[in-house]
Structures are given as C-alpha cells and as structure tokens.
Write an enzyme that holds these catalytic residues in place. Structure first.
Site: not given
Length: 692
Positions: A161, A191, A249, A338
């Site tokens: 990345n 990626q 869900t 991050c």
C-alpha cells in the site's frame, strides 16, 4: 478556486458515479432484508446473490467461499481467526503444526496485529516471525525457504500500500509446493483489485481479503475469499446471514455499489488499461524530476503497481512536501493513511533498507485506474508549480537569489529550534543556536539570501556553531578569534544594521543574547525587544530584560515561539475561551472590527503554491485584511502586534499551527487573538452559504 487533484488513491478512492447510483437504487427500491421471505426481501436476496456471482467471476473463482463484510480489516481478522482455530484443534489432537506465524516485513499493520491478538487469545503461544524483504521491497525467498518447515501460517500481500511493490506470488507459491507445506496462506489483495488480473482458483492462496473503498466503492463494504476446503470460523455469529459465515443484516447499499464497480471491471471500457497507467506514471515521474532536484524514487518501477510512486527529496521533510502539495490543491500522503498521524519513519521503507532520511521524508503519490489524461496533465502542472514555490523560498536549488529578508526567523519549534536575526539593509545576519538537524537548511537559506554571516552563536559552548561555520565555509569564524560560544573578539556589542546584539554570560556554560536598538553605545534592558535564551529559565533574565521582552528559547516545548517575564509571572493562564472561531464567527468579527488582520501562518512556499494554483482563501476570509506571516517569522512580528493591538485571526491549512500562534499571543497579553477553527480545510467552500 480551482478544483483539487486527488492523488491519494491507495488510502481511499472517490466513489464511482455508477456505484453511487446503484447504492441509491438499493436504498430506494431494494431496501428489503435479504433474509425475509416476502417479495421485497426476495428482491434484495436476488441482488445480493447476483453480486456474489459477479465477484466470483471477476476473481476467477469457481468454488470456495465468498462473503461480503465491512472491509479488509474484518477480512484479515476472520482469516487469521479461522486459520489459528484450525491450528489449535490440530495441536490439541497431538498433530504437528509448526511454531511460526510468518508475515512480510512490509505488511499492513492489520496483519501482525491480528496475528498477535488471536495467537494470545487462543493460547497457541506461537512465535511471530517477520519475513524480510530485499532492497526492492520484495520478499526474501531464500529466507522464506528456511522458515517454511516451521511455518504454521504465512501472510503476504499482493501489492504494498505504501510503495506499490508487487509480491512474487508465483515464487512464493512454488516454494510452498516444493516444501509440501501445510501452512495456511493469507494474501492481502486490497491494492490488487482492478490493477492486475486475479485468478484465485488457479492459486494456492487460502484467504484473500478485499476492501471496496480502495477501488471506487464506498467505505464499509468489502469481501473475503476462502479457498474450497480451507478451515473457516466465523468472526461474527448471530442470525446466520451470509450462510452463517458472517452474521448481521447485509449492507445492501454497499453491496450494490461494490457490484457496480465489479460490473465495470467485468465489462471493460471504464478503467484505464495497464499501458495507459504506465504512461501516466512516467509523466508524473518526469514532472517530479523537473520540479524537485535530486528526487529519489523508493521503489523500482518494474516491480511496482503503475498507480503508485513513493519518493523522497534531499533536504525536504515529508511535512514540507505535504504542505506545499496541499496548498497547491494536490492531495498526497506521507505513507499509509492508518499511520499518517504518527510522526515516525516509514517501517515499510526501513524494512527495505533505504537510508533513514528517505524513510522519514517519503511521500506517496497514488491514483486509481479511473484517472484521465486531463487530471494527469493538471497534476503535472501543479507539481512543477510546487517546485517553483520551493525554489522561490530557497528550500530547493534555485537559479536566482532569494528576496531580502528582515527580522527574526525561527527554524523548528517546540523541542529544538534555531534562530536567525536578519538585516536587509546591510545584507547580513547572525545565527543563534544552530541545531544539527537544521545545519543544511540554514546554510541553504543564507546562501540563497546572499547575506554575510556576522557570527554563529551558541547559548552554550558546543559544536553547533563550528559545524555550521564549516558548512558555510566561514573563514572569518575560525580566524576572527571567536570564543567557545562563537562571540567575536573585541566588542561588547555586535552591530546588525540599525540594531545590536549584546551577550550576557551566566557562569561559564550559559549565555543569552539580547537584541534591540543601542542607545549611546549601550543596550540597556529597556531597549531589549528579543532575548535568545537557550536553556535558561525565564526567571534568570529578571533585571536583564524588561517584563515584555520576548524570550526566545532553544528548547522549550511548553512555550512555542516565545514568552516573556510578564507572561510567566501571570497568576492565571491565558484564557482559551473563544480562541477558535468558525467561519461565521470570523465574518461576525470582521463586521465588528473592519481593522482586524487575518494572518496566514502557512510557510512561504505554501502561500506561493496556493497563489500559483489559484487556491484562493475561503469565503469566510475574503474581504479581510490578509497578510502572510509564516510561522517561523512569528516571533519577529509579535512585538509590533503587542504595541498596536488590533484583532488578529490566524489561519493555516488544518488549524494546528494557527491555534498555536493565537494561543502564544494570548499568553503574551493580546486578548483579541483568534484562529480559524479547522483551518482552510474545513472552511465552507464558496457554494455553501455561511450561517447568519
């Protein structure tokens, strides 16, 4: 204001218009619960299964599990949990499992963190082992061959990345086959999707996580492929959705959007070809070479995605590069999104063995396969304008001298800073407390100005002045009889244009330098406007300077820029209430105080880049008296603002620097100092009206 150019595609992508439309349709007309048995639910179920079948086709999978989830981190967690649960069962049954959990040294942090987490919770007590990479960022296959006999699980990535480096998946697979390894193999494919062909059915890969937001789908939707026959343990249990593989869900709007992206991949004609992407990268690289002398690319292009460039520039930090690109409306990053908030060198580049300066100053420029020729052309133009702004500011090599500069300049802030006192009339300067990390920067700045350096002074005896003197080739510094502090022999005052410096010694190992206008050949405390104090405590200056003299330290993380005896003696800290103004607050202040000054504290190269790229200030600031005072020049302007106080509103890109500037003025007694909350980045654009 010209539109931004987004070149941070490896962090996240804009959403494909077709994906937005598909998500809206799903919410408007296919909003049923796929687990319901009525017609509305059955319609949702049909959409879900159609998207799953398409995903299997795009990935080249005939068999195996394919479940939708929230994204790659959940997929990695699920894969690691599944493999480690199977290993524990085999271990408890007395079987051999190996002792190592092996992961690539350049993996996304989600992988080793997941391995460590589940290894601990499941009580396996296996050893995490980092698989080294070579100078190109590719896995060391010889090291892997040695580790495989003891490997219980192997985690690698298809494409990195940060650098875009492509793993030798075929080579790794051949090693696993040759060794007859039973290790489970996770390959992070985040990626890879849309950037090269995936044929997972033909591979030995056991687990492959994907994240939609890396390829034009919204955040919060992803998928995980699990090879047929490979152990699986659900991370989330409950209502049994996704065939009991991932309860909860389903995110039908996200699934519909991801399906639209997969449809574009499957049908072709939407995304750029591999050759086109290669050509785009070459154009960007050429512009970077022209704009930034000495630029170094940190990954060989032949082993990397054509959509990623990772580079470093000698003498420039990643923050400086980020700031100038951002000012020009070009969005790039300093590494993994991050980790962007953590001020640390790139562990990916460190693992590749690049020099420390490159690992600490790298920039990642990345784009997606939807990019067009016009965007690349605009990006190249702005990159070269960024280079022009950096040259005009003296931060990279320039063909002409910098314009003359006057007053006090600070380099660095907080824990370590150096000071320059500059005089434009005499074209001379004095350097005080040159920190080692700023030696080259100071030398380049002085050379660009063409100023004569009268002295390089230290507030403590040391090597700093000598090192900088050598960098500047200052023969006079070595021959003029200066003492251990760098103070020239033969005078109590050092004249600098219309001002003078006086040294005050505190014992044999500390000195302060007082700056002001001499009176009758003397510099009394009443005439001192700035005092450069090194590591001295403010109270040590009592009687030497006046109460409002600006004290400029070399090391003081608690008082950025400067302080004063009066500020230090204040019984209560400066009030921060009302310090931050939103856009409406700035407009209201300007109506009450038309004489208010709006101070852009971005560095000069940011200001120039913004002007050249026509990145004008937001509407909240338009109509005000705007001046540019880079943060490093703040200490030189403070005295004037305190002498004739008018309301001041500081602003920058994010609000971090401007809030520090406003708080400094408050501490020094300027009650009407403010900052634009959130900076230019969060100010409403012209299309959004300000609140009344």
């Amino acid at each position: 204001m010209t539109p931004d150019i987004y070149l941070d595609g490896n962090a996240t992508s804009p959403v494909l218009p077709a994906a937005i439309a598909a998500a809206v349709r799903a919410m408007e007309t296919c909003y049923g619960n796929p687990s319901s048995s009525h017609s509305t639910g059955l319609q949702a179920r049909a959409l879900l299964e159609s998207a799953r079948r398409r995903a299997l086709r795009v990935l080249g999978v005939e068999q195996g599990r394919l479940m939708f989830n929230s994204g790659a981190t959940e997929g990695i967690q699920t894969a690691v949990l599944s493999a480690l649960c199977a290993l524990r069962e085999r271990q408890l049954a007395g079987g051999a499992i190996g002792s190592l959990l092996v992961y690539g040294a350049t993996e996304h942090k989600a992988v080793p963190e997941s391995l460590a987490h589940w290894n601990r919770l499941l009580g396996l007590n296996l050893t995490l082992s980092k698989l080294p990479v070579d100078a190109d960022g590719r896995h060391d296959l010889a090291a892997l061959r040695a580790l495989l006999p003891n490997t219980a699980m192997l985690c690698t990535m298809a494409a990195n990345n940060e650098t875009g480096v492509l793993s030798d998946i075929a080579g790794i697979e051949a090693l696993l086959e040759d060794a007859g390894s039973r290790a489970y193999w996770l390959v992070d494919c985040v990626q890879a999707l849309g950037k090269f062909h995936l044929r997972l059915a033909r591979s030995r890969i056991d687990y492959a996580p994907f994240s939609g937001h890396k390829l034009y789908a919204p955040k919060g939707i992803g998928m995980l492929y699990v090879r047929d026959g490979v152990p699986f343990t659900p991370l989330i249990v409950g209502g049994g959705q996704e065939s009991a593989q991932r309860s909860g869900t389903e995110n039908m709007a996200g699934v519909a959007a991801l399906d639209a992206v997969l449809a574009a991949l499957e049908q072709g004609g939407v995304f750029r070809s591999h050759d086109e992407l290669h050509a785009f990268r070459e154009r960007l690289a050429a512009s970077l070479r022209r704009a930034l002398p000495g630029v170094v690319f940190n990954a060989a292009f032949e082993h990397a995605l054509p959509t990623t460039l990772n580079f470093s520039v000698p003498g420039l930090s990643s923050k400086e590069l980020m700031d100038v690109f951002d000012a020009a409306g070009v969005r790039v990053s300093s590494g993994s999104a991050c980790s962007a908030a953590k001020a640390a060198p790139s562990y990916v580049l460190q693992a590749m063995g690049v020099p420390d300066w490159r690992a600490a100053s790298a920039i990642r420029l990345s784009f997606g396969p939807l990019v067009d020729d016009a965007t690349i052309a605009r990006a190249c133009e702005r990159i070269e304008r960024c280079g022009a702004a950096l040259r005009a500011s003296g931060l990279v090599a320039a063909g002409s001298a910098l314009p003359p500069q006057q007053g006090v300049l600070q380099l660095g802030s907080g824990a370590a800073c150096s000071w320059l006192v500059q005089d434009a009339a005499s074209r001379s300067c004095v350097v005080i407390d040159p920190q080692p990390e700023f030696t080259e920067r100071i030398a380049a700045h002085v050379r660009g100005l063409g100023y004569r350096v009268l002295a390089v002074l230290g507030t403590t005896p040391g090597t700093g002045p000598t090192t900088l003197s050598r960098a500047l080739n200052l023969a006079q510094a070595a021959d003029a009889g200066g003492d251990a502090f760098g103070w020239p022999a033969g005078g109590e005052l050092l004249a600098l244009g219309g001002q003078a410096l006086r040294r005050v010694l505190f014992g044999s190992h500390q000195a302060a330098y007082l700056l002001g206008t001499a009176v009758g050949g003397q510099l009394p405390p009443s005439a001192v406007r700035h005092a450069f104090t090194g590591a001295l405590q403010p109270r040590q200056l009592a009687g030497v300077v006046r109460d409002d003299t600006l004290l400029c330290a070399a090391h003081d993380a608690q008082q950025p820029f400067c302080t004063s005896l009066r500020a230090c003696a204040a019984e209560t800290p400066a009030a921060e209430a009302g310090l931050h103004l939103d856009a409406a607050g700035v407009q209201a202040l300007l109506r009450r105080h038309p004489d208010a000054v709006l101070v852009d504290v971005r560095e000069g190269y940011e200001y120039l880049a913004a002007l050249q790229a026509e990145q004008s200030v937001p509407p909240a600031l338009q109509g005000g008296n705007i001046i540019s005072v880079p943060l490093g020049q703040l200490a030189g302007r403070i005295a004037g603002w305190l002498d004739a106080p008018v309301p001041l509103v500081f602003f920058c890109r994010s609000g971090n620097r401007s809030s520090r500037a406003a708080l400094c003025l408050r501490r020094l007694g300027h009650a009407q100092a403010y900052d634009l909350a959130g900076g230019i980045a969060l100010a409403p654009p012209a299309s959004l009206p300000l609140a009344a």
